[in-house]
Each structure stands twice: as C-alpha cells, then as structure tokens.
Design a protein around this motif. Sequence first.
Motif, PDB file in Angstrom:
ATOM      1  N   VAL A 297       0.762  -1.567   0.271  1.00  0.00           N
ATOM      2  CA  VAL A 297      -0.547  -0.248   0.373  1.00  0.00           C
ATOM      3  C   VAL A 297       0.901   1.044  -0.008  1.00  0.00           C
ATOM      4  N   TYR A 298       1.339   1.978  -1.064  1.00  0.00           N
ATOM      5  CA  TYR A 298       1.992   2.938  -1.003  1.00  0.00           C
ATOM      6  C   TYR A 298       1.267   3.868  -2.031  1.00  0.00           C
ATOM      7  N   GLY A 299       2.038   5.334  -2.813  1.00  0.00           N
ATOM      8  CA  GLY A 299       1.192   5.847  -3.311  1.00  0.00           C
ATOM      9  C   GLY A 299       1.648   7.768  -3.414  1.00  0.00           C
ATOM     10  N   GLU A 300       0.450   8.702  -3.483  1.00  0.00           N
ATOM     11  CA  GLU A 300       1.574  10.238  -3.145  1.00  0.00           C
ATOM     12  C   GLU A 300       0.906  10.068  -2.321  1.00  0.00           C
ATOM     13  N   ASP A 301       2.184  10.799  -0.859  1.00  0.00           N
ATOM     14  CA  ASP A 301       2.446  11.962  -0.088  1.00  0.00           C
ATOM     15  C   ASP A 301       0.732  12.959  -0.279  1.00  0.00           C
ATOM     16  N   PRO A 302       0.334  13.509   0.718  1.00  0.00           N
ATOM     17  CA  PRO A 302      -1.199  14.438   0.981  1.00  0.00           C
ATOM     18  C   PRO A 302      -0.420  15.812  -0.367  1.00  0.00           C
TER      19      PRO A 302
ATOM     20  N   HIS B 153       4.656  16.435 -14.213  1.00  0.00           N
ATOM     21  CA  HIS B 153       4.764  15.555 -15.621  1.00  0.00           C
ATOM     22  C   HIS B 153       4.007  14.784 -14.208  1.00  0.00           C
ATOM     23  N   VAL B 154       3.150  13.571 -14.902  1.00  0.00           N
ATOM     24  CA  VAL B 154       2.479  12.967 -14.208  1.00  0.00           C
ATOM     25  C   VAL B 154       2.984  11.038 -14.182  1.00  0.00           C
ATOM     26  N   ASP B 155       4.777  11.681 -13.537  1.00  0.00           N
ATOM     27  CA  ASP B 155       5.703  10.283 -14.061  1.00  0.00           C
ATOM     28  C   ASP B 155       5.001  10.061 -12.407  1.00  0.00           C
ATOM     29  N   PHE B 156       5.178   8.523 -11.376  1.00  0.00           N
ATOM     30  CA  PHE B 156       4.680   8.667  -9.920  1.00  0.00           C
ATOM     31  C   PHE B 156       5.816   8.694  -9.594  1.00  0.00           C
ATOM     32  N   THR B 157       5.896   9.456  -8.299  1.00  0.00           N
ATOM     33  CA  THR B 157       7.584   9.533  -7.317  1.00  0.00           C
ATOM     34  C   THR B 157       7.370   8.850  -6.392  1.00  0.00           C
ATOM     35  N   PRO B 158       7.947   7.312  -6.539  1.00  0.00           N
ATOM     36  CA  PRO B 158       8.172   6.736  -5.075  1.00  0.00           C
ATOM     37  C   PRO B 158       8.809   7.505  -3.823  1.00  0.00           C
ATOM     38  N   ASN B 159       7.587   7.706  -2.611  1.00  0.00           N
ATOM     39  CA  ASN B 159       8.430   8.083  -1.362  1.00  0.00           C
ATOM     40  C   ASN B 159       7.329   7.179  -0.199  1.00  0.00           C
ATOM     41  N   GLY B 160       7.863   7.188   0.813  1.00  0.00           N
ATOM     42  CA  GLY B 160       7.638   6.595   2.252  1.00  0.00           C
ATOM     43  C   GLY B 160       7.953   5.108   1.809  1.00  0.00           C
TER      44      GLY B 160
ATOM     45  N   ILE C 276       2.298 -10.298  -5.318  1.00  0.00           N
ATOM     46  CA  ILE C 276       1.960  -9.037  -5.305  1.00  0.00           C
ATOM     47  C   ILE C 276       0.794  -8.335  -5.700  1.00  0.00           C
ATOM     48  N   VAL C 277       0.243  -7.918  -4.384  1.00  0.00           N
ATOM     49  CA  VAL C 277      -0.933  -7.469  -4.815  1.00  0.00           C
ATOM     50  C   VAL C 277      -0.607  -5.564  -4.612  1.00  0.00           C
ATOM     51  N   SER C 278      -0.952  -4.405  -5.258  1.00  0.00           N
ATOM     52  CA  SER C 278      -0.340  -2.926  -5.240  1.00  0.00           C
ATOM     53  C   SER C 278      -1.862  -2.753  -4.689  1.00  0.00           C
ATOM     54  N   VAL C 279      -1.440  -1.832  -3.812  1.00  0.00           N
ATOM     55  CA  VAL C 279      -2.986  -1.373  -3.498  1.00  0.00           C
ATOM     56  C   VAL C 279      -2.776   0.577  -3.674  1.00  0.00           C
ATOM     57  N   PHE C 280      -2.515   0.723  -4.911  1.00  0.00           N
ATOM     58  CA  PHE C 280      -2.186   2.569  -4.932  1.00  0.00           C
ATOM     59  C   PHE C 280      -3.144   4.049  -5.002  1.00  0.00           C
ATOM     60  N   LEU C 281      -2.251   4.872  -3.814  1.00  0.00           N
ATOM     61  CA  LEU C 281      -2.818   6.011  -2.952  1.00  0.00           C
ATOM     62  C   LEU C 281      -2.658   6.846  -3.764  1.00  0.00           C
ATOM     63  N   SER C 282      -3.366   7.712  -4.438  1.00  0.00           N
ATOM     64  CA  SER C 282      -3.120   9.179  -5.566  1.00  0.00           C
ATOM     65  C   SER C 282      -4.065  10.117  -5.985  1.00  0.00           C
ATOM     66  N   GLY C 283      -4.221  10.903  -5.865  1.00  0.00           N
ATOM     67  CA  GLY C 283      -4.860  11.883  -6.362  1.00  0.00           C
ATOM     68  C   GLY C 283      -5.201  12.525  -7.628  1.00  0.00           C
TER      69      GLY C 283
ATOM     70  N   PRO D 115      -4.466   9.542 -11.849  1.00  0.00           N
ATOM     71  CA  PRO D 115      -3.850   8.547 -12.487  1.00  0.00           C
ATOM     72  C   PRO D 115      -2.038   9.170 -13.130  1.00  0.00           C
ATOM     73  N   LEU D 116      -1.447   8.705 -12.241  1.00  0.00           N
ATOM     74  CA  LEU D 116      -0.403   9.245 -12.539  1.00  0.00           C
ATOM     75  C   LEU D 116       0.447   7.065 -13.632  1.00  0.00           C
ATOM     76  N   TRP D 117       1.714   7.976 -14.349  1.00  0.00           N
ATOM     77  CA  TRP D 117       2.180   6.631 -15.117  1.00  0.00           C
ATOM     78  C   TRP D 117       3.216   5.716 -14.002  1.00  0.00           C
ATOM     79  N   THR D 118       2.437   4.779 -13.914  1.00  0.00           N
ATOM     80  CA  THR D 118       3.360   3.527 -13.004  1.00  0.00           C
ATOM     81  C   THR D 118       3.761   2.224 -13.825  1.00  0.00           C
ATOM     82  N   ASN D 119       3.983   2.034 -14.408  1.00  0.00           N
ATOM     83  CA  ASN D 119       4.399   1.285 -15.469  1.00  0.00           C
ATOM     84  C   ASN D 119       5.250   0.317 -14.830  1.00  0.00           C
ATOM     85  N   PRO D 120       6.514   0.844 -13.890  1.00  0.00           N
ATOM     86  CA  PRO D 120       7.240  -0.197 -13.430  1.00  0.00           C
ATOM     87  C   PRO D 120       6.217  -0.648 -12.151  1.00  0.00           C
TER      88      PRO D 120
END
Length: 836
Positions: A525-530, A540-547, A563-570, A572-577
């Motif tokens: 469970v990861y994603g954008e900080d608030p 740009h709309v590249d997701f930059t990992p943080n935390g 692996i099950v990813s639960v992506f938190l974001s405000g 849609p972001l480029w998350t291909n990797p």
Amino acid sequence: MTNSARIPLRSTILVLMAYAAATGCTEKAALADEPAESSLATIHPERWPAVTPPSLDPEIEARVDEILARMTLEQKVGQVIQADSASVTPEDIKRYRLGSVLSGGNSAPGPLPYADTQTWLEAADAYYEASIDPEGVEIAIPIIWGIDAVHGHANLKGATVFPHNIGLGAANDPDLIEAIAAATAKELTVSGHDWTFAPTLAVPQNDRWGRTYEGFSEDPRIVASYGGRIVIGLQGTVGERGFMGPGKVIPSAKHFVGDGGTDDGIDQGDALITEEELRDIHAAGYVTAIEAGAQSVMASFSAWNGQRMHGQKALLTDVLKGQMGFNGFVVGDWNGHALIPGCSTTDCPQSLNAGLDMYMAPDSWRGLYESTLRHAKSSTIPMERLDDAVRRILRVKIASGLFEKPKPSERPFAGDTSILGSPEHKALARKAVRQSLVLLKNNGLVLPLDPGLTVLVVGDGADSISKASGGWTLSWQGGGFPNSEFPGGQSILDGIREVVTSAGGAVIHDPEGTSGADADVVIAVYGEDPYAEFQGDRPHVDFTPNGFDTGLLAELGRDGTPIVSVFLSGRPLWTNPEINASDAFVAAWLPGSQGGGVADLLFQTDPNYDFTGRLSFSWPALATDEEVNVTDPSSRPLFPVGYGLSYGQLTEFTKLSEESGLDDEVMAAKGEFFTRGEARQPWSLNTGSGFIGDLPYADDRVVVRAVDESAQEDSLAVSFREPETFSIRSSYPVDFSRESNGAMELVFSAKSMTGSERADVGMGCQDNGCEASLPLSLGSEWSEHRLALSCFAQRGVDMARLDRALIIKGQPGQEIAVGNIRVEADDNGQPDCGSS
C-alpha cells in the motif's frame, strides 16, 4: 517535456450533452498567444444553456424588501464581506456587521488546524450572537459560517472522512453521491456550521493540476450527473418539507468556471480554450446544480483567455445570473479579487461591479470594508449593484431559516457527537470505498485473496489513515496525523487484519518491506503523499516513490509470491514499473477513513462484492500524458475512461514499456531556487555587478564559495568586502502571486560565518524599486529560516513579476552562509516576517 497541443471539443460531445445540443455553434480553437481582448475572450451569453432554477418565493422577496429598507449603508457593505475566523473576532462581527465568517483549511478555533465539536460550537455561538446583537442597528442580520467540507467534515475531529471526489467519480453512482452529501451535511450541523464550499464541479483536463482529485471526472457527463444530486443531498429539495431543515446546510458550487482547464494544469492559472469548450466541458455540472436550486456559487481563482473570473462580468452576471438564471449569491475565493489588474486585497470595486456578491477577504476584510464603503458612497459601486448583492445574500439567509433558528449550539443535532462516524455513516463510507476502487490488473486471477493465508503488508500507506485521506483532512494540506486523530476510523492495515485474523490467517506488517518474512501473498500500500491546491501542481505525471521503495516489489515477488499493489493517489499517474512488478494492481485513489472497504474487495468478504469501479479519468501510457481525455478522440491512454476489471475477467497482459517519455533533464519544481549546491532553472547566482559563473567567485566587493551543510558543497558562503547585494535571480519574471496568496514561505538554511549578527534578507521584482527586505538574526550554527511571501507582498514586491527569489544585503566584514533555498507551505499557520 510538455504536451501543450489542444484539440477542440468534437461535435460528438455536443450530441452527448443534451443541454448544449441546441446551441448549434462551433468556434475556432483558442491560441495561447492571442491577446485577452481578442474574440477568444468574448462571451456570447445567448449560446449558453438556459436553465430553469426553482421559482423565487414571493414571501421571501417581500421580506428581503422590508429588511433592505431598514439597513444602513454600512450594514450593506458589511454583508458583502466574509472574513476568516483566524483574523476576525465576535466584536469585529458586531461592529462591522459582516455577512459571513469562514474557516480556511488551517483556521479552526484553538491551537490546531482542526478542532473538536465543543470548540467549534463555542466559536459558532460567539459569532452568531455578535451578529444578531441589536445594539446600534434597526435590524440585525445573522451570519453564515462556511467551511471546506469537501469529502466529509474533515476539519472536525471524529467526523467521517469519505473518499475524495476522484474516487466517487469512479463509482459513477449519483444515488451514493447524494447520500454522502446528506451525511456530510448532518455532521456539519453537529459543529454549528451553516455552509460548505462544495460541490466542486471542476472537469479536470490536465492531471498535473494539484486539485485533480477534487474533480469527479474528466468526463463532463459524469460531473453533470452529480451536480444536482449533491445540492439536494446538502440542502434538500426546494419546496419540500425537509429543505434547509434539521441536518441541512447551504451548498456552494465551485469554482465557476474553467478551473479544470487551465494551461499546463496550473492552479489559479489561465484557461486558454474556446468559449465552446468552456461551456460544454467546464459548465456541465453547474447546469444541474442550478436546476436543483444551488444557493451559492464560488467564483474561480483562474482566468479565461487572460481575464480573471473574479472580474468577469460577462460570465458572472450575463451568463450565470442572466442566461442560466442563478438567483443565489456569488462568493469569491481566498482574496481572489486581488488578482484582478488594478486591484489589491483591500480595494477592488471591479469585482463587485462584475457580479461578485460576497468577497472572501480572509485577512484583508477590514481594509476592504473601508474601501468598499468609500466606493459605495462615491457611486463607484452603484447602489443598485450593492443592493442586488445584499438582496441575493438575504434571500439565501431567509430561505435557510437563519432568522428563525436559535444559536448554533441549540439547533437540532448540535453537539451530538454520536452522529460523527455513526455506524450508518461509517457503513456508507465503507460502501463508497468499495465502489470507488478500480482493478487495473489481475493476472492469474490473484484476486480475491484467501483470508486464511499468511499476508505480508508493506508500504507506508497501509497503516496511515492520514495518507489514505489526502489533502483537506484535519488541515489544508493534510498528511502527518497519527491514526489516533481519527476516532472511529480504520486504516487499510487494520481492515486487512480484521478480515484475515477472523478467518484464521496471519498478518505480518513490515512498512519498509525489508524484513525478509515469509508469506503467501504480499499486499503493498503506497502512493502520493497528501497535498492540496497549487502545492500539488506537478511538472509531469510520473509517480515518484516516497515513503516506500517500490523497487522492492520485484524482489518481494521473486520466488513467485503474488504481489498485490494498492495505489493511493489524487490523480492517475504513470506507474508502469509498479504495474509490471505487481500481479494485481488496484487504483484506490484517496479512500478516506474507512480502510476496511479496501479489505472487503481484496478478500471478497461478501459474495455480492466485486470490483465495480470504473476509471473516470484516463490512465496515462507515458509520464507526459497529462492531457489524455475522453473529450479528445485522438487520445491514446493506457487505460481509457470506463476501464476496470471485475474478479472473473481474465485479461492477462504482458510487460508494459518502462520508457516514461520524459526528457533526461526535467525542469526542477518551480519552488526550488538553490538546492543540492546548484541554482535551479531559471534561477542563477548574481551580485550587484552581474552574473556569477563558476565557484569560487571573487571581485572587489564580494567573494562567493561553496561550503558544506549536510552534504559536500551543498551551500554557499558569501563574504562581503564592500556594501553589496547577493541574489538568486531569474532573467525573466516568474509569477508567484498564488503562492503569496496561499500561505507559502521562503525557506532556507543560513548561519553567520563571523559570529552572530543581523542580516537583511529580501525578495524583488522586475520593476525598479520593487523589492523589500526583512531583518533576520543569524547564529553561528546552521538553522532553518522561514519568511512568509505575503510579508514581502505587503511591503511592495509584485509577486506576479518576481525576478529575485533571495536578496542578501551585506556589509564589509560579514560572511553569510546560505543553502537549500525554496518555497514551502507555512508550517504553523502564522506568517513570519523576520526578527530583529
């Protein structure tokens, strides 16, 4: 790398939007370099939809006439001004007879940016009682108190925090939306609030925008389907018994109009689009909101083809109030009137004359009251216009029953904390979470999971309600609050534990994912900080990992562990990797305080549950795909609007390209001036004599060399041989007006190399004499200093034309070290203007 090409709205979209189909007009595409006075900035009201709002009540209109006749000019001026609770006292309300109080994102009563029920009620009572004190007036008029309850009443401790609008758009369920609005209204009345600045009816077209998550969809049809239903949920149905009764509040449709269409997705920016696009995309939600009887509309900070909305008479008066029949009042946004050419925070008759009915003047209200009174006396503001504004405000206050209601603490539901996070409201929020989740990948039909397994939960978002809730949660920017500050809330981790432990399984929580623990499945469970507003704008709309290091996902799954990813974001972001490294990938958006809804679908806790959420925003195929929209048939997103899998859909897809599309050198964030030992474009090092090239640098007046703070040569030391200035300068002016207006600070590290001493630190703009300095006491050790941008603006720096981000004025013998120079959010809500 920016994709700035715009494709005009195709006629097929006009067919899909019934209210616009009859207009029969097509305009040429806007050109970004067209002057504001061109035909592209001309409005044709007759081409906009004619809306039929609920009819005016003759009894209310007669009562408005009676009250207006008894009001003094000073009272009328007071009614058109709204002040922030951090800058106005009950005594001020009585003296100036202000029409409204708001509490901004960080302006709760007490020491925190949020408060408990009793603290809110005490403040509400004090303001209300001051407003109805009859001393010195023939008739006293109650105030209305507004707040941004944009996904639940999230500045009230214990309130239910619903998913942000972007997730609710994916649910595509107007019935659900109305129910959430009704629950939010009821919780607002617990704390004594009358008014919420919602619904947000933006139609975001560029996902770099920091407010994308406040929009329900890039598709105007989804937004239109929600606008009226939210209004009804908040206030009830006009003409029916429950309208503005117990548990109901005044809505405010915002931000009129085009805030989601600004060039490059810049918050408070300029929408360089045709009138056709402005109408058919960005006004869609206002049609249904006005039809439902929305009582207030908030004007947008943004501009349309060079003209600020707060001064747009053609749109506020001719279109909104005329053609669209809106009979409520138009409120401004946070000092938004100051952005009109020729205006300031304390003086702007142009905005009222254009059609604004109530200024939002949080900290500038006193000066604005005085200037508006002068303009009314001199007829710069015609009495007819002032009376119309006051009439509209009184109309809403009467219709809302404010003249008959007791003080806030004595109204139905006031102080009843059992309503906050009630079982009914929590169940509604949990349902909303389930309906908002979008399953993007489910290779091998990994989901639903067996709850009897050993589950390894990783990622910084799993046990953080604050991160899962995003901005506008307990504070303006959100984030950083422990779970204990969400009584009644449940983190995603606790939701998983609840399901797994009850089924005999086991949960291992390893936030960093480095324990090496054995498990049957990994949930990350990861994603954008608030973030909120312009602080969330991105290049740009590249997701930059943080935390959490998402590079560990491949390692965690190397032995075949799913692996099950639960992506938190405000957005849609480029998350291909990240998608490639996951067997299942869930776009969870910002689900709020009921994380158990995520677990419900990961483990299918009920046979009737399934992933029903479908994308309401296009998902980018490249990190440069910030403008892939359903309104543009040529768009080629990775996943289109409407995409989403259910459990049984086997859609195996191979590895996605991990070429982001970004250039090797992406321009640094706008708010960075000098970091990691380098000046960030377009900023450079300068002295009074000119540009500084390589370091070390020396001339007859100054020596500049690299020094260490936290890393090798990450900072500068400036030694002054003669009186001189050192600056971080741009070759062209940069607009920081919105940052100055939005509680941002100039932040830097500094120390004196020659013993404790005073220094003058300033900022400057392009015009001669346009600079200001603030005194600063420096010690002999590194320390962080924060100076409010508003302090420089108040001292004459035109923040819209900033070309010197930092100025140090030195005297002979001084050596001052400085580094990590940037702009950040105010960290304590109190503007710092330096120290002597």
